[in-house]
Design a protein around this motif. Structure first.
Motif, PDB file in Angstrom:
ATOM      1  N   ALA A   1     -61.191   6.545 -14.052  1.00 28.33           N
ATOM      2  CA  ALA A   1     -60.350   7.227 -15.034  1.00 28.33           C
ATOM      3  C   ALA A   1     -58.876   6.889 -14.818  1.00 28.33           C
ATOM      4  CB  ALA A   1     -60.565   8.736 -14.942  1.00 28.33           C
ATOM      5  N   GLY A   2     -58.452   6.826 -13.559  1.00 34.83           N
ATOM      6  CA  GLY A   2     -57.058   6.512 -13.265  1.00 34.83           C
ATOM      7  C   GLY A   2     -56.687   5.114 -13.684  1.00 34.83           C
ATOM      8  N   ARG A   3     -57.538   4.161 -13.378  1.00 32.72           N
ATOM      9  CA  ARG A   3     -57.264   2.774 -13.779  1.00 32.72           C
ATOM     10  C   ARG A   3     -57.204   2.656 -15.299  1.00 32.72           C
ATOM     11  NH1 ARG A   3     -54.923  -2.105 -12.723  1.00 32.72           N
ATOM     12  NH2 ARG A   3     -55.911  -3.692 -14.017  1.00 32.72           N
ATOM     13  N   ALA A   4     -58.134   3.293 -15.993  1.00 29.88           N
ATOM     14  CA  ALA A   4     -58.140   3.217 -17.456  1.00 29.88           C
ATOM     15  C   ALA A   4     -56.861   3.818 -18.039  1.00 29.88           C
ATOM     16  CB  ALA A   4     -59.367   3.941 -18.011  1.00 29.88           C
ATOM     17  N   ALA A   5     -56.410   4.949 -17.483  1.00 28.42           N
ATOM     18  CA  ALA A   5     -55.188   5.573 -17.986  1.00 28.42           C
ATOM     19  C   ALA A   5     -53.979   4.695 -17.744  1.00 28.42           C
ATOM     20  CB  ALA A   5     -54.995   6.935 -17.312  1.00 28.42           C
ATOM     21  N   ALA A   6     -53.915   4.074 -16.570  1.00 27.95           N
ATOM     22  CA  ALA A   6     -52.782   3.196 -16.262  1.00 27.95           C
ATOM     23  C   ALA A   6     -52.719   2.022 -17.227  1.00 27.95           C
ATOM     24  CB  ALA A   6     -52.893   2.697 -14.824  1.00 27.95           C
ATOM     25  N   VAL A   7     -53.853   1.414 -17.490  1.00 32.21           N
ATOM     26  CA  VAL A   7     -53.893   0.239 -18.362  1.00 32.21           C
ATOM     27  C   VAL A   7     -53.609   0.618 -19.810  1.00 32.21           C
ATOM     28  CG1 VAL A   7     -55.415  -1.546 -19.298  1.00 32.21           C
ATOM     29  CG2 VAL A   7     -55.434  -1.060 -16.848  1.00 32.21           C
ATOM     30  N   GLN A   8     -54.141   1.738 -20.240  1.00 30.95           N
ATOM     31  CA  GLN A   8     -54.014   2.120 -21.658  1.00 30.95           C
ATOM     32  C   GLN A   8     -52.678   2.759 -22.002  1.00 30.95           C
ATOM     33  OE1 GLN A   8     -57.426   4.650 -22.260  1.00 30.95           O
ATOM     34  NE2 GLN A   8     -58.874   3.021 -21.724  1.00 30.95           N
ATOM     35  N   ARG A   9     -52.050   3.476 -21.027  1.00 28.57           N
ATOM     36  CA  ARG A   9     -50.888   4.287 -21.388  1.00 28.57           C
ATOM     37  C   ARG A   9     -49.629   4.033 -20.560  1.00 28.57           C
ATOM     38  NH1 ARG A   9     -54.639   8.749 -20.991  1.00 28.57           N
ATOM     39  NH2 ARG A   9     -53.346   9.723 -19.387  1.00 28.57           N
ATOM     40  N   HIS A  10     -49.771   3.444 -19.375  1.00 27.89           N
ATOM     41  CA  HIS A  10     -48.637   3.465 -18.451  1.00 27.89           C
ATOM     42  C   HIS A  10     -48.139   2.092 -18.007  1.00 27.89           C
ATOM     43  CE1 HIS A  10     -49.020   7.754 -18.321  1.00 27.89           C
ATOM     44  NE2 HIS A  10     -50.230   7.710 -17.805  1.00 27.89           N
ATOM     45  N   THR A  11     -48.474   1.040 -18.715  1.00 27.14           N
ATOM     46  CA  THR A  11     -47.948  -0.267 -18.322  1.00 27.14           C
ATOM     47  C   THR A  11     -46.475  -0.370 -18.691  1.00 27.14           C
ATOM     48  OG1 THR A  11     -48.474  -1.322 -20.426  1.00 27.14           O
ATOM     49  CG2 THR A  11     -50.209  -1.332 -18.724  1.00 27.14           C
ATOM     50  N   TRP A  12     -45.771  -1.281 -18.016  1.00 25.43           N
ATOM     51  CA  TRP A  12     -44.366  -1.509 -18.370  1.00 25.43           C
ATOM     52  C   TRP A  12     -44.238  -2.072 -19.778  1.00 25.43           C
ATOM     53  CZ3 TRP A  12     -40.774   0.983 -16.145  1.00 25.43           C
ATOM     54  CH2 TRP A  12     -40.833   1.295 -14.783  1.00 25.43           C
ATOM     55  N   ASP A  13     -45.238  -2.813 -20.245  1.00 27.18           N
ATOM     56  CA  ASP A  13     -45.212  -3.286 -21.636  1.00 27.18           C
ATOM     57  C   ASP A  13     -45.180  -2.102 -22.592  1.00 27.18           C
ATOM     58  OD1 ASP A  13     -45.424  -6.268 -22.256  1.00 27.18           O
ATOM     59  OD2 ASP A  13     -46.806  -6.085 -20.579  1.00 27.18           O
ATOM     60  N   ALA A  14     -45.981  -1.095 -22.288  1.00 29.62           N
ATOM     61  CA  ALA A  14     -46.004   0.090 -23.146  1.00 29.62           C
ATOM     62  C   ALA A  14     -44.671   0.832 -23.084  1.00 29.62           C
ATOM     63  CB  ALA A  14     -47.148   1.015 -22.724  1.00 29.62           C
ATOM     64  N   VAL A  15     -44.081   0.889 -21.896  1.00 27.86           N
ATOM     65  CA  VAL A  15     -42.775   1.535 -21.741  1.00 27.86           C
ATOM     66  C   VAL A  15     -41.730   0.829 -22.605  1.00 27.86           C
ATOM     67  CG1 VAL A  15     -40.877   1.932 -20.122  1.00 27.86           C
ATOM     68  CG2 VAL A  15     -43.235   2.478 -19.446  1.00 27.86           C
ATOM     69  N   VAL A  16     -41.676  -0.504 -22.494  1.00 23.26           N
ATOM     70  CA  VAL A  16     -40.691  -1.261 -23.272  1.00 23.26           C
ATOM     71  C   VAL A  16     -40.951  -1.113 -24.767  1.00 23.26           C
ATOM     72  CG1 VAL A  16     -39.825  -3.593 -23.768  1.00 23.26           C
ATOM     73  CG2 VAL A  16     -40.185  -2.869 -21.392  1.00 23.26           C
ATOM     74  N   ASP A  17     -42.209  -1.108 -25.175  1.00 26.26           N
ATOM     75  CA  ASP A  17     -42.523  -0.889 -26.589  1.00 26.26           C
ATOM     76  C   ASP A  17     -41.938   0.425 -27.093  1.00 26.26           C
ATOM     77  OD1 ASP A  17     -43.877  -3.232 -27.022  1.00 26.26           O
ATOM     78  OD2 ASP A  17     -45.876  -2.372 -26.740  1.00 26.26           O
ATOM     79  N   ARG A  18     -42.111   1.493 -26.307  1.00 23.64           N
ATOM     80  CA  ARG A  18     -41.603   2.803 -26.731  1.00 23.64           C
ATOM     81  C   ARG A  18     -40.080   2.798 -26.806  1.00 23.64           C
ATOM     82  NH1 ARG A  18     -45.323   4.955 -22.335  1.00 23.64           N
ATOM     83  NH2 ARG A  18     -47.366   4.979 -23.338  1.00 23.64           N
ATOM     84  N   VAL A  19     -39.447   2.176 -25.818  1.00 28.41           N
ATOM     85  CA  VAL A  19     -37.985   2.144 -25.795  1.00 28.41           C
ATOM     86  C   VAL A  19     -37.440   1.359 -26.977  1.00 28.41           C
ATOM     87  CG1 VAL A  19     -35.976   1.324 -24.506  1.00 28.41           C
ATOM     88  CG2 VAL A  19     -37.858   2.454 -23.298  1.00 28.41           C
ATOM     89  N   LEU A  20     -37.993   0.169 -27.211  1.00 19.54           N
ATOM     90  CA  LEU A  20     -37.512  -0.649 -28.323  1.00 19.54           C
ATOM     91  C   LEU A  20     -37.798   0.016 -29.664  1.00 19.54           C
ATOM     92  CD1 LEU A  20     -38.437  -4.281 -27.198  1.00 19.54           C
ATOM     93  CD2 LEU A  20     -36.277  -3.054 -26.939  1.00 19.54           C
ATOM     94  N   GLY A  21     -38.935   0.692 -29.755  1.00 21.42           N
ATOM     95  CA  GLY A  21     -39.239   1.406 -30.988  1.00 21.42           C
ATOM     96  C   GLY A  21     -38.218   2.487 -31.280  1.00 21.42           C
ATOM     97  N   HIS A  22     -37.742   3.144 -30.233  1.00 21.10           N
ATOM     98  CA  HIS A  22     -36.741   4.195 -30.410  1.00 21.10           C
ATOM     99  C   HIS A  22     -35.378   3.609 -30.767  1.00 21.10           C
ATOM    100  CE1 HIS A  22     -34.975   8.114 -30.095  1.00 21.10           C
ATOM    101  NE2 HIS A  22     -34.223   7.806 -29.052  1.00 21.10           N
ATOM    102  N   ALA A  23     -35.038   2.481 -30.143  1.00 20.12           N
ATOM    103  CA  ALA A  23     -33.704   1.899 -30.352  1.00 20.12           C
ATOM    104  C   ALA A  23     -33.597   1.053 -31.614  1.00 20.12           C
ATOM    105  CB  ALA A  23     -33.325   1.046 -29.143  1.00 20.12           C
ATOM    106  N   LEU A  24     -34.670   0.343 -31.943  1.00 15.83           N
ATOM    107  CA  LEU A  24     -34.596  -0.643 -33.023  1.00 15.83           C
ATOM    108  C   LEU A  24     -35.530  -0.351 -34.182  1.00 15.83           C
ATOM    109  CD1 LEU A  24     -34.573  -3.890 -30.824  1.00 15.83           C
ATOM    110  CD2 LEU A  24     -32.602  -2.640 -31.739  1.00 15.83           C
ATOM    111  N   GLY A  25     -36.413   0.632 -34.031  1.00 12.98           N
ATOM    112  CA  GLY A  25     -37.399   0.916 -35.064  1.00 12.98           C
ATOM    113  C   GLY A  25     -38.786   0.544 -34.573  1.00 12.98           C
ATOM    114  N   PRO A  26     -39.842   1.159 -35.111  1.00 11.85           N
ATOM    115  CA  PRO A  26     -41.209   0.956 -34.628  1.00 11.85           C
ATOM    116  C   PRO A  26     -41.653  -0.497 -34.568  1.00 11.85           C
ATOM    117  CG  PRO A  26     -41.121   2.788 -36.163  1.00 11.85           C
ATOM    118  CD  PRO A  26     -39.776   2.133 -36.204  1.00 11.85           C
TER     119      PRO A  26
END
Length: 386
Positions: free
Chosen positions: A356-381
């Protein structure tokens, strides 16, 4: 895109091995991998760039150096002021990303004046942190810097809800502040083979050995377990001001021969050490106003390790209220020992947590996902899509 990443904090060696350095490198790595042209303005590099970040163009800022606190504050302000000239020399930019620093306000103001979208990444309430744990001479000046930087940024990204609340209270545009927790490199940190009945059984910890990480409670919990079963081992990965005291504590408990302290470890060497562990811990003590985003917990999850952690701050959220790990009372060695013993006795539970931990890390907590959220907030989805 042409991106400038700014880190004016002299306490963050951008090519170093501390947690803040890992965070900087992780964001840069995602941007470089996506083909963006990245320029790094930094007050302290801490050595050579990792091989996969050789393409980042580094623009050194004036060094802050050592000396009395008042002198360092003036030097840090002057170093930050040099950011404007360096940015002017870069030519057109599509994005400015700054790691909030105690005296850093030039970059976001520069971007706002030129219509360049900007991100201010806030990892801690630095004014309070500096005043409480170090020394802050010009607190009023530091508060002014925070208000200016937080108000000028297009997007303010905080690593936790308490940090976001702190940022909102100082920004003229509180709706620009969002929470985006830390991430993990799930390609670098991967699970090792699952061991159903390991002997010895290795309990691990990764991080700087400082008082607010609660490692003395972990040493005590390990001593309780090893008192009746010497097959319990403790692996402490990291170094810090508490290292000598922890070794002395284990010696006094008669468990020093069962405790391995690695000392400082380079980030590329951490994944192999995680694979030596059977359970990983985050034994934080009781903390008032906890604001951190537990980077180590995300690494544990990515490594497929069952996690036992204190129910404090943002940890329960990171562990999905206990679905991804065992939560224990902070500062309670007996409760920590009980949880560790229960997990050792239940391999099916350990394996379920691992998956469960590995699946959560891969699905929700990668740095790619972090950058996606940040760029979506700064530049649009649309900008948050690799």
């Amino acid at each position: 895109m042409r991106v400038a990443y700014v880190c004016t904090d002299p306490g963050v060696p951008v090519w170093g091995g501390k947690g803040a350095s890992v965070h900087v490198q992780a964001v840069l790595r995602v941007l470089v991998r996506r083909g963006h042209e990245v320029h790094l303005l930094a007050a302290r590099t801490g050595g050579a760039a990792p091989a996969d970040l050789d393409g980042v163009v580094v623009h050194p800022l004036p060094a802050v150096g050592r000396g009395p606190a008042a002198e360092r504050e003036v030097a840090a302000t002057r170093s930050d002021a040099a950011v404007a000239g360096l940015l002017d020399g870069l030519g057109p930019l599509d994005l400015l990303w700054e790691r909030y620093a105690l005296w850093g306000r030039t970059a976001t103001s520069w971007a706002a004046a030129r219509g360049v979208p900007s991100v201010l990444e806030v990892n801690a309430p630095l004014v309070e942190e500096q005043a409480e744990h170090r020394e802050l001479v010009d607190r009023a000046g530091a508060e002014r810097v925070a208000r200016e930087a937080l108000s000028a940024a297009t997007a303010v990204v905080a690593v936790s809800d308490p940090v976001a609340d702190w940022a909102r209270s100082r920004s003229r545009h509180p709706r620009r502040v969002v929470t985006v927790p830390n991430g993990v490199d799930a390609d670098r940190v991967v699970p090792g083979p699952f061991r159903a009945a390991p002997d010895p059984f290795v309990v691990g910890f990764v991080g700087t050995l400082k008082p607010w990480h609660g490692t003395e409670v972990l040493v005590d919990a390990h001593a309780l377990l090893a008192a009746t079963d010497p097959s319990w081992r403790l692996l402490l990965v990291g170094d810090g001001p508490c290292a000598a005291a922890l070794r002395a504590r284990a010696t006094a408990a008669g468990t020093a021969h069962l405790v391995e302290c690695t000392g400082a470890v380079a980030p590329p060497d951490v994944p192999a050490l995680l694979q030596r562990m059977d359970v990983a811990t985050a034994p934080y003590p009781p903390l008032d106003g906890s604001y951190f985003s537990p980077l180590k917990v995300y690494e544990y999850l990515a490594a497929g390790l069952p996690v036992v952690a204190s129910a404090v701050g943002q940890v329960p959220q990171a562990l999905d209220g206990g679905r991804l790990g065992e939560l224990v009372r902070p500062g309670d060695a007996a409760d920590l020992a009980r949880a560790l013993a229960a997990l050792r006795a239940d391999p099916a539970r350990r394996q379920a947590l691992s998956r469960a931990g590995r699946a959560a890390a891969v699905q929700r907590h990668t740095w790619d996902a972090v950058v996606d959220r940040v760029l979506g907030h700064a530049l649009g989805p649309a900008a948050g899509v690799a």
